[in-house]
Design a protein around this motif. Structure first.
Motif, PDB file in Angstrom:
ATOM      1  N   TYR A 229      -5.343   0.983  -1.427  1.00  0.00           N
ATOM      2  CA  TYR A 229      -4.169   1.839  -1.328  1.00  0.00           C
ATOM      3  C   TYR A 229      -4.015   2.274   0.122  1.00  0.00           C
ATOM      4  CZ  TYR A 229      -4.332   2.153  -6.411  1.00  0.00           C
ATOM      5  OH  TYR A 229      -4.341   1.862  -7.750  1.00  0.00           O
ATOM      6  N   LYS A 230      -2.774   2.436   0.560  1.00  0.00           N
ATOM      7  CA  LYS A 230      -2.474   2.759   1.956  1.00  0.00           C
ATOM      8  C   LYS A 230      -3.285   3.942   2.467  1.00  0.00           C
ATOM      9  CE  LYS A 230       1.376   3.847   5.009  1.00  0.00           C
ATOM     10  NZ  LYS A 230       2.815   4.070   5.124  1.00  0.00           N
ATOM     11  N   GLN A 231      -3.387   4.978   1.649  1.00  0.00           N
ATOM     12  CA  GLN A 231      -4.083   6.193   2.088  1.00  0.00           C
ATOM     13  C   GLN A 231      -5.603   5.989   2.202  1.00  0.00           C
ATOM     14  OE1 GLN A 231      -2.446   5.821  -0.813  1.00  0.00           O
ATOM     15  NE2 GLN A 231      -3.564   6.778  -2.514  1.00  0.00           N
TER      16      GLN A 231
ATOM     17  N   ILE B 111      -7.034   3.030   3.512  1.00  0.00           N
ATOM     18  CA  ILE B 111      -7.357   1.983   4.490  1.00  0.00           C
ATOM     19  C   ILE B 111      -8.290   2.496   5.577  1.00  0.00           C
ATOM     20  CG2 ILE B 111      -6.385   0.498   6.288  1.00  0.00           C
ATOM     21  CD1 ILE B 111      -3.924   0.132   4.414  1.00  0.00           C
TER      22      ILE B 111
ATOM     23  N   ARG C 254      -7.459  -9.132   8.267  1.00  0.00           N
ATOM     24  CA  ARG C 254      -6.420  -8.340   7.605  1.00  0.00           C
ATOM     25  C   ARG C 254      -5.209  -9.223   7.375  1.00  0.00           C
ATOM     26  NH1 ARG C 254      -4.790  -2.531   9.962  1.00  0.00           N
ATOM     27  NH2 ARG C 254      -4.683  -1.542   7.917  1.00  0.00           N
TER      28      ARG C 254
ATOM     29  N   ASP D  46       0.550  -7.894   4.279  1.00  0.00           N
ATOM     30  CA  ASP D  46       0.183  -6.715   3.488  1.00  0.00           C
ATOM     31  C   ASP D  46      -1.001  -6.032   4.167  1.00  0.00           C
ATOM     32  OD1 ASP D  46      -0.713  -4.823   1.670  1.00  0.00           O
ATOM     33  OD2 ASP D  46      -0.411  -6.111  -0.068  1.00  0.00           O
ATOM     34  N   PRO D  47      -0.769  -4.942   4.884  1.00  0.00           N
ATOM     35  CA  PRO D  47      -1.847  -4.301   5.645  1.00  0.00           C
ATOM     36  C   PRO D  47      -2.939  -3.677   4.780  1.00  0.00           C
ATOM     37  CG  PRO D  47       0.150  -2.974   5.738  1.00  0.00           C
ATOM     38  CD  PRO D  47       0.518  -4.264   5.055  1.00  0.00           C
ATOM     39  N   GLY D  48      -2.756  -3.667   3.471  1.00  0.00           N
ATOM     40  CA  GLY D  48      -3.779  -3.140   2.577  1.00  0.00           C
ATOM     41  C   GLY D  48      -4.735  -4.193   2.051  1.00  0.00           C
TER      42      GLY D  48
ATOM     43  N   SER E  65      -6.962  -0.934  -4.646  1.00  0.00           N
ATOM     44  CA  SER E  65      -5.656  -1.006  -5.307  1.00  0.00           C
ATOM     45  C   SER E  65      -5.566  -2.236  -6.207  1.00  0.00           C
ATOM     46  CB  SER E  65      -4.532  -1.054  -4.268  1.00  0.00           C
ATOM     47  OG  SER E  65      -4.635  -2.220  -3.478  1.00  0.00           O
TER      48      SER E  65
END
Length: 98
Positions: free
Chosen positions: A11-13, A15, A42, A46-48, A83
């Motif tokens: 999840y983004k938060q 990373i 990476r 999708d940076p996640g 995620s």
């Protein structure tokens, strides 16, 4: 030589937590008996999504690492951050072209 490829999604938060955990553990992983190579990638779109590539002298070395305190501690930290379900492949390296 065994190559271990692991796909991880966060999840983004989460990373930064993952990246900090990797930073804190990468030298220990690379120094683990039987590990001869370690990289983190990476996904461009999708940076996640991240991939780890590691080379191991044998499956026994990889399994010893997976049973180690280093792995268990890192896994305990990142497992709640996912995620998507992690995916892992163990493959034989057949050829390298320079």
């Amino acid at each position: 030589m065994l190559v271990r490829i692991v796909k991880l999604g966060f999840y983004k938060q989460n990373i930064d937590v993952f990246l900090n955990n990797f930073e804190n553990n990468k030298a220990k992983i690379r120094a683990f008996d039987g590990c001869t190579f370690l990289e983190l990638y990476r996904d461009k779109n999708d940076p996640g999504i991240f991939f780890t590539y590691s080379y191991w002298e044998s499956d026994a070395h990889l399994q010893a690492y997976r049973k180690s305190a280093i792995f268990k501690s890192a896994w305990r930290t990142i497992k709640p951050l996912f995620s998507i379900r992690p995916e892992a492949w163990s493959v034989d390296k057949l050829e390298t072209l320079d």
